[in-house]
Every structure is written in structure tokens, then in C-alpha cells.
Design an enzyme around this catalytic site. Structure first.
Site, PDB file in Angstrom:
ATOM      1  N   SER A 137      -8.049  -5.931   5.278  1.00 33.22           N
ATOM      2  CA  SER A 137      -7.426  -7.160   4.770  1.00 33.22           C
ATOM      3  C   SER A 137      -6.927  -7.997   5.946  1.00 33.22           C
ATOM      4  O   SER A 137      -7.062  -9.227   5.949  1.00 33.22           O
ATOM      5  CB  SER A 137      -6.220  -6.829   3.884  1.00 33.22           C
ATOM      6  N   LYS A 150       4.405  -6.194  -2.803  1.00 33.68           N
ATOM      7  CA  LYS A 150       3.526  -5.695  -3.867  1.00 33.68           C
ATOM      8  C   LYS A 150       3.795  -6.493  -5.129  1.00 33.68           C
ATOM      9  O   LYS A 150       4.913  -6.940  -5.353  1.00 33.68           O
ATOM     10  CB  LYS A 150       3.821  -4.213  -4.142  1.00 33.68           C
ATOM     11  N   LYS A 206       2.754  -8.376   2.797  1.00 36.30           N
ATOM     12  CA  LYS A 206       1.343  -8.083   2.515  1.00 36.30           C
ATOM     13  C   LYS A 206       1.262  -6.928   1.541  1.00 36.30           C
ATOM     14  O   LYS A 206       1.924  -5.907   1.725  1.00 36.30           O
ATOM     15  CB  LYS A 206       0.633  -7.688   3.825  1.00 36.30           C
ATOM     16  N   LYS A 210       3.248   1.331   5.829  1.00 37.17           N
ATOM     17  CA  LYS A 210       1.814   1.475   6.112  1.00 37.17           C
ATOM     18  C   LYS A 210       1.377   0.507   7.218  1.00 37.17           C
ATOM     19  O   LYS A 210       0.697   0.897   8.166  1.00 37.17           O
ATOM     20  CB  LYS A 210       1.052   1.165   4.816  1.00 37.17           C
ATOM     21  N   THR A 252     -10.849   0.901   1.948  1.00 34.36           N
ATOM     22  CA  THR A 252      -9.849   1.939   1.671  1.00 34.36           C
ATOM     23  C   THR A 252     -10.543   3.306   1.597  1.00 34.36           C
ATOM     24  O   THR A 252     -10.086   4.285   2.205  1.00 34.36           O
ATOM     25  CB  THR A 252      -9.068   1.638   0.375  1.00 34.36           C
ATOM     26  N   ASN A 300     -12.264   2.055  -7.116  1.00 30.15           N
ATOM     27  CA  ASN A 300     -12.760   1.565  -5.824  1.00 30.15           C
ATOM     28  C   ASN A 300     -12.553   2.581  -4.698  1.00 30.15           C
ATOM     29  O   ASN A 300     -13.462   2.832  -3.899  1.00 30.15           O
ATOM     30  CB  ASN A 300     -12.080   0.232  -5.502  1.00 30.15           C
TER      31      ASN A 300
HETATM   32  N1  GLU Z   1      -3.633  -2.345  -2.419  1.00 31.66           N
HETATM   33  C1  GLU Z   1      -3.999  -1.816  -1.141  1.00 31.66           C
HETATM   34  C2  GLU Z   1      -2.930  -0.855  -0.640  1.00 31.66           C
HETATM   35  O1  GLU Z   1      -2.149  -0.333  -1.392  1.00 31.66           O
HETATM   36  C3  GLU Z   1      -4.375  -2.897  -0.145  1.00 31.66           C
HETATM   37  C4  GLU Z   1      -3.290  -3.873   0.194  1.00 31.66           C
HETATM   38  C5  GLU Z   1      -3.772  -5.048   1.033  1.00 31.66           C
HETATM   39  O2  GLU Z   1      -4.916  -5.060   1.455  1.00 31.66           O
HETATM   40  O3  GLU Z   1      -2.947  -5.942   1.228  1.00 31.66           O
HETATM   41  O4  GLU Z   1      -2.881  -0.544   0.517  1.00 31.66           O
END
Ligand code: GLU
Length: 420
Positions: A354, A106, A70, A94, A190, A222
Site C-alpha cells: 500500500s 482503521k 493508514k 505494524k 498480504t 484474499n
Molecule cells: N487491511 C490491511 C491490514 O490490516 C492493509 C492495510 C493497508 O494497506 O493500509 O494490514
């Protein structure tokens, strides 16, 4: 002597230290020192003038030990494989800190999207999706927005993937437009998480003994803009904000609603052109070291470094971005008594919501925004508490506490599952 910044080396250094402090043997966690899979793709795109440009793209799948990979997809002209590898590992950590059943991944495309038309961005997104389609899917790897990508980009990914499959697959991405299965509250999540983490830290530290709190926010994308809005609504003074076009400082507190209105109406959603009485313009370097109580870097990695860490005046740094503080800078801040709430905790609100979006997609139902926000609040506060407890128990920093909580969870699952 400053060394060349490599975010992946930084990630490994912190992971190794956390493992050492927990007495975890190398054989128990060495799997988390390297990504499970790294994919590099070339994406040919027909430009509006008829020429063809080939863009480099990446998708790194760091760990699937706790669930599907994810993590977001960013469009940035300076991105490289090491950055994507680090970002994917931070996603694994995370998701473990907030205890949601995901691994980490990623993706990125090396491009400056401000140079492309909307139609070119759409063709690039669809081309990139086709190239990574063999390794993504609702049960495999679920992308989301990140730097310079948004709900519309997620909508194109969902459509391209669904067309390849022959059926509608909303669960392949999160952060989608609401109309095609996006979660209410995901766009704000976020920034909302950053607000929750900031207020919790302020309260636990008894920062300023209840007097006014002055906050500086780097980045008005954002994350930064929503954090500014919600922290302003919490009653704090937002004294500084910036984006790539410039920055503003007002010791009496900036007029955040008016700044947000400017961002919403400006064609490039940029701060440029905004003025208000009492506010002076500041550079990015000045924002990071301005007079404030809380500094929230909400832009990119490698912002608080060995060069400027000694000049940071904030007593609390809340990392809305991923990797904004280098390992050397982190040491300097710690020595100076500055508390840092690390990215893998502070900005986890996005991936938490998410997860809610994905759960709703798999169950074909929709939560109202209140339920989303309440559930997010609960998870953020619980995770904050667990990290704080680990930190106190080991007499260490919040970053180390967060890595410890995450690593213990990962190693536990690895022990149960064993080596395949
Ligand atoms: N890009 C965001 C992060 O770095 C969200 C990642 C997601 O929702 O999968 O946490």
C-alpha cells in the site's frame, strides 16, 4: 475463568508488557494507549426495494506520529468500536515494525455484505465515504481493503472522495483497481508477505530438519488463498484449508491449484461444493487443532483462545489475520514451545505494498510487479531479522520482539517531536 474478549484490552496488555521490558516510563508511551481520534457515523442507504436502512460506521485514527493514518476498512456484521480501536493500534505498530512512514487507522461498517446487492454495497460505500470524508485524504488518512472489502470498493471510495474535492485524488486509498492507480502486486501482497514470513521462520527454526512441511490455513479470502498458493509453490504440503462454508483436510496435501480454480469460478468464491480424492471435510475447530507443522490463521481475530490453545499441534503459528490469538492463548502456546509470528509482522506485506502504491500515486508513476515484489521481500526479511534480534536480545517471543521494535521507534519519534 474465561473473561469477555476485548481486542483493545489485549493490545494494551501486550503494549504495557513490551514497555515494561524496555523500561519505558508510562509518560513516554501513554499517548499510544489511546487513539488520537474516534469517529462514529450513521450511513443511510436506499435499498433496492425502496426502503431505507441506516448502517453504523467507524473510522478510528490511532496515531499520526510517524506519518498519515493508514489502515483498511472492513465490512462485518459483528464489528464494534473496540475492535476498530484495536485494529487501528495494530496498524500503528505494524507500520512501525516494517519502518514505513505511516501512523495507524482503521475503519469499518457494521454490515453483512453477503445480504446486500452490489448496487447496495456501492451506495453504502459512497455514503460511508461522504461521512468520513472530513478526516481522510492522501496526506491525512489513507484507507485500504480489509475483511470483505476489495479493489472495487476502494475504487468507489476514490471516486466519491475525488468528486467531493473536484479533482482526481488516487492517493486517498490504496488497493485500488490497477486502471485508476492501483499497484501491480498489491492484491497479492498480504499473502505474499505471509509466505515470506513463514518460509523465513521455517528456515530460522530449522523446522522438520528440511523434511516436508505440512501447513493448515484458516480462511480462503484474499490473504489465505494467496498464502496457500505461494506456500504450495514454495514446495510445502497444504494439508488443510477452510472458509465460512466448510473445510478440507488431506494428510497427503491438498490440490491447491484445483481449489483456487474452484474458488475463482464459484459464484460466491466459496469452498462449498469442492471435493477431491483423499480429502475429508473438517470443521473450523478441527482445522485449528489438526495434525500439521504450521498453522496460518488468515481469517478473523479471536480464533486461538484459552479453550483450544492447548490442542494446537502446529509448532509454528503465522498470523495472517489481525489478532487471531488472544493474550491467554499466546501464553499457553509460548509455554508449550509453539513459535508465533505475530500479525504486526506476518501480515504487514499488505500495508508495505500500500505504501508503494501511495508513493507511486504521489509521483504519478508506475512500478512493474517485479520491483514491487523485490522491494516487499527486502522489507519483510529486514523486519523479520530486526524482530528476531530484539527477541533474542530480550529472551522473549516474536510478538514481544515485534512490539519492542515498534514501540522503540514510536517513542523515539515522540521524543523528537515532543508534545504539541
Ligand atoms: N487491511 C490491511 C491490514 O490490516 C492493509 C492495510 C493497508 O494497506 O493500509 O494490514
Amino acid at each position: 475463568m474465561a473473561t469477555t474478549y476485548n481486542p483493545y484490552d489485549d493490545m494494551i496488555a501486550v503494549l504495557d508488557t513490551a514497555a515494561g521490558m524496555l523500561n519505558i516510563e508510562e509518560k513516554e508511551y501513554c499517548t499510544f494507549r489511546a487513539p488520537e481520534r474516534e469517529l462514529k457515523v450513521s450511513v443511510p442507504v436506499q435499498m433496492d426495494d425502496g426502503s431505507v436502512r441506516v448502517f453504523e460506521g467507524y473510522r478510528v485514527q490511532h496515531s499520526s506520529i510517524r506519518g498519515p493514518f493508514k489502515g483498511g476498512i472492513r465490512f462485518h456484521h459483528e464489528v464494534d468500536m473496540d475492535e476498530v480501536k484495536a485494529l487501528s493500534a495494530w496498524m500503528t505498530l505494524k507500520c512501525a515494525v516494517v519502518n514505513i512512514p505511516y501512523g495507524g487507522g482503521k475503519g469499518a461498517v457494521k454490515v453483512d455484505p453477503s445480504e446486500l446487492s452490489q448496487a447496495e454495497i456501492e451506495r453504502l460505500t459512497r455514503g460511508y465515504t461522504k461521512m468520513i470524508s472530513p478526516i481522510i485524504g492522501p496526506e491525512q488518512d489513507i484507507p485500504a481493503p480489509d475483511v470483505n472489502t476489495n479493489a472495487q470498493v476502494m475504487g468507489w471510495i476514490m471516486d466519491t472522495y475525488s468528486t467531493l474535492k473536484g479533482y482526481s485524488a488516487p492517493g486517498v486509498v490504496t488497493g485500488k483497481p490497477i486502471e485508476i492507480g492501483g499497484a501491480l502486486g498489491r492484491r497479492e501482497a498480504t499473502g505474499r508477505g505471509v509466505m515470506i514470513a513463514t518460509n523465513e521462520a521455517i528456515q530460522r527454526m530449522n523446522l522438520n530438519n528440511g523434511a516436508d512441511i505440512r501447513i493448515a490455513i484458516q480462511g480462503m479470502g484474499n490473504v489465505g488463498s494467496i498464502a496457500a498458493q505461494l506456500l504450495h509453490e514454495s514446495g510445502h504440503k497444504i494439508v488443510a484449508v477452510n472458509d465460512v462454508t466448510g473445510g478440507l483436510y488431506n494428510p497427503a496435501g491438498l490440490d491447491i491449484p484445483s481449489i483456487l480454480a474452484h474458488l475463482a469460478t464459484s459464484p460466491t468464491h466459496a469452498l462449498a461444493g469442492y471435493t477431491e480424492p483423499g480429502a475429508s471435510s473438517i470443521t473450523n475447530a478441527e482445522l485449528l487443532t489438526c495434525e500439521c507443522d504450521v498453522l496460518a490463521p488468515c481469517a478473523l481475530q479471536n480464533q486461538i483462545t484459552e479453550a483450544n490453545a492447548k490442542d494446537v499441534k502446529a509448532k509454528l503459528v503465522v498470523e495472517g489475520a489481525n489478532g487471531p490469538t488472544t493474550v491467554e492463548a499466546d501464553k499457553i502456546l509460548t509455554e508449550r514451545g509453539v513459535t508465533v509470528i505475530p500479525d504486526i509482522l506476518a501480515n504487514a506485506g499488505g500495508v508495505v505494498v500500500s505504501y508503494f502504491e501511495w508513493v507511486q500515486n504521489l509521483q504519478h508513476l508506475r512500478w512493474d510487479e517485479e520491483k514491487t515484489n523485490e522491494s516487499l521481500n527486502k522489507i519483510m526479511l529486514q523486519s523479520f531479522h530486526e524482530v528476531d534480534e530484539a527477541r533474542k536480545q530480550h529472551n522473549t517471543t516474536f510478538r514481544m520482539g515485534a512490539y519492542m521494535v515498534a514501540l522503540e521507534r514510536l517513542v523515539k519519534v515522540k521524543r523528537i517531536r515532543g508534545l504539541a
